[in-house]
Design a protein around this motif. Structure first.
Motif, PDB file in Angstrom:
ATOM      1  N   CYS A 119       1.065  -7.337  -0.416  1.00 33.70           N
ATOM      2  CA  CYS A 119       2.188  -8.053  -1.025  1.00 33.70           C
ATOM      3  C   CYS A 119       3.072  -7.138  -1.881  1.00 33.70           C
ATOM      4  O   CYS A 119       4.243  -7.400  -2.079  1.00 33.70           O
ATOM      5  CB  CYS A 119       1.669  -9.212  -1.882  1.00 33.70           C
ATOM      6  SG  CYS A 119       0.809  -8.657  -3.381  1.00 33.70           S
ATOM      7  N   THR A 145      -5.129 -11.401  -4.917  1.00 32.63           N
ATOM      8  CA  THR A 145      -6.363 -11.579  -4.131  1.00 32.63           C
ATOM      9  C   THR A 145      -7.560 -10.872  -4.761  1.00 32.63           C
ATOM     10  O   THR A 145      -8.615 -10.756  -4.126  1.00 32.63           O
ATOM     11  CB  THR A 145      -6.176 -11.041  -2.705  1.00 32.63           C
ATOM     12  OG1 THR A 145      -5.863  -9.655  -2.788  1.00 32.63           O
ATOM     13  CG2 THR A 145      -5.069 -11.764  -1.966  1.00 32.63           C
ATOM     14  N   ARG A 152      -0.179   0.302  -3.269  1.00 29.01           N
ATOM     15  CA  ARG A 152      -0.178  -0.425  -1.994  1.00 29.01           C
ATOM     16  C   ARG A 152      -0.151   0.530  -0.803  1.00 29.01           C
ATOM     17  O   ARG A 152      -0.899   0.380   0.153  1.00 29.01           O
ATOM     18  CB  ARG A 152       1.030  -1.360  -1.928  1.00 29.01           C
ATOM     19  CG  ARG A 152       1.020  -2.286  -0.735  1.00 29.01           C
ATOM     20  CD  ARG A 152       2.357  -2.990  -0.579  1.00 29.01           C
ATOM     21  NE  ARG A 152       3.387  -2.081  -0.143  1.00 29.01           N
ATOM     22  CZ  ARG A 152       3.792  -1.953   1.108  1.00 29.01           C
ATOM     23  NH1 ARG A 152       3.271  -2.690   2.048  1.00 29.01           N
ATOM     24  NH2 ARG A 152       4.735  -1.093   1.429  1.00 29.01           N
TER      25      ARG A 152
END
Ligand code: SF4
Ligand code: SF4
Length: 393
Positions: A27, A80, A45
């Motif tokens: 995300c 998450t 990321r």
């Protein structure tokens, strides 16, 4: 060049920690919140993605790995709970084990019990070897000066051999890492040393990476923290980290100065010297800084003060324990040196101190300690990229 995909990469990286990262669905929250991620180094990321899709060369050639100081902010923001901050720490462990040639780092990180046994055996080897050469009669009155218990030449030559081995293993890893990062960044030797302008860029990047960032901790100090949380000064991470680095460097410099004074005949080996002597004063201050830094790091991991300190590996504790023991035994020796007749325990502490100090040096390229070699190299490429962007703007 063809891109090689290693389908086992993620499973292999996970042996070094970061079990939750499969939950990441890219995300980008973590990159947005990271105070150190910018146009020249976007993470975490991107780095997680390399591991997920098996891009091993990109993972090992990421300067981004070493730009992270593991503040844990990204982990707190991950929807998450994939713990991206811990993934970055895990990927650095994996990188250290991949750069060094012997496989020892992999064992230390992935098999903590065997790693601890190896550490104990290495320390016992050093201690046993020195004991085999020690003047044991010196423990009986009239006793030898404390430092003459083990022949001085033996310690010097052992130190030189250990530093030589450490240098070869360390240089091997640094060259592999620099080649991997250079290839990925498109930086060639010609770009770095091929002209007067290239030398100038290189010099500026070296100053930025070693002087400003590694020793001055600029981004760690100014940027790498949660603006909403004010940590007490005594346990602020950049300060504790800086005190540890500077303490270690101070002790190293004190050892060199001491050796120099002996070579010049200004001081005799092992003789008590006043507190104001340069090597003594520097060693005492450096030792206090190191002990403070390492003790606060240990407390932080024990108490889990921050998200980043919630996960500790056996290898983290091993390194901190060795550093702490080196500092502690060093201070005990200082006390023993000022007793007119050296106490018997002083000799044993001296033996333990030298054995652990030798072990620490020998294991530098294989433990978390290795980040002192790799981070400045990565920051050098980071500084080069920043200068290039500034020149193009
Ligand atoms: S680690 Fe978490 S925050 Fe970062 S990209 Fe993956 S899911 Fe998003
Ligand atoms: S731990 Fe901190 S420095 Fe490292 S990637 Fe996460 S937010 Fe950035």
């Amino acid at each position: 060049m063809a891109t090689v995909v290693d389908i086992d990469l993620m499973a292999d990286v996970q042996k070094f920690g970061a079990a939750e990262v499969n939950a990441c669905f890219s995300c980008g929250n973590c990159t947005a919140i990271c105070p150190l991620s910018d146009n020249d180094a976007t993470f975490p990321r991107r780095v997680i993605r390399y591991a997920q899709v098996g891009l091993k060369d990109d993972l090992l050639g990421s300067k981004e790995l070493w730009a992270c100081y593991h503040c844990g902010l990204c982990s707190e923001s991950c929807p998450t709970e994939a713990d991206p901050g811990e993934f970055m720490a895990t990927a650095r462990r994996y990188a250290i084990a991949s750069y060094e040639p012997t496989g020892l780092a992999r064992v230390l990180y992935t098999k903590p019990v065997i790693g601890t046994v190896i550490a104990v055996v290495v320390a016992l080897f050093f201690a046993g070897f020195m004991m085999s050469q020690a003047e044991l009669g010196g423990i009986d009155a009239p006793r030898l000066a404390l430092f003459e218990f083990i022949p001085n030449d033996l310690i010097h030559w052992m130190g030189i051999v250990v530093m030589g081995l450490m240098f070869v293993a360390g240089a091997w890893g640094v060259v592999r890492m620099a080649r991997a990062v250079g290839r990925r960044e498109g930086v060639t030797l010609k770009d770095t040393f091929g002209s007067g302008a290239a030398w100038k860029r290189t010099f500026v990047a070296l100053w930025d990476s070693i002087g400003v960032e590694s020793l001055g901790q600029k981004r760690f100090r100014d940027d790498c923290h949660d603006d909403q949380v004010v940590e007490p000064l005594w346990r602020r991470r950049w300060l504790v980290h800086a005190l540890t680095i500077w303490g270690f460097l101070g002790l190293f410099a004190a050892t060199l100065i001491d050796y120099g004074l002996e070579l010049l005949g200004i001081k005799e080996t092992g003789t008590p010297i006043p507190i104001w002597y340069p090597s003594r004063a520097l060693g005492t201050v450096g030792g206090l800084m190191l002990m403070y830094g390492v003790t606060v790091f240990m407390l932080g991991r024990w108490k889990k003060w921050t998200t980043a300190q919630a996960e500790s590996k056996g290898s983290d504790w091993l390194l901190l324990t060795l550093l702490w023991l080196t500092g502690f035994t060093g201070f005990v020796i200082e006390v023993a040196l000022y007793v007119t007749t050296p106490p018997v325990w002083g000799y044993w502490f001296f033996l333990v101190h030298v054995a652990i100090a030798m072990e620490l040096l020998l294991m530098l390229p294989f433990t978390k300690f290795a980040h002192v070699m790799y981070r400045p190299v990565a920051l050098f490429f980071y500084a080069l990229a920043r200068d290039k962007r500034a020149a193009e703007a």
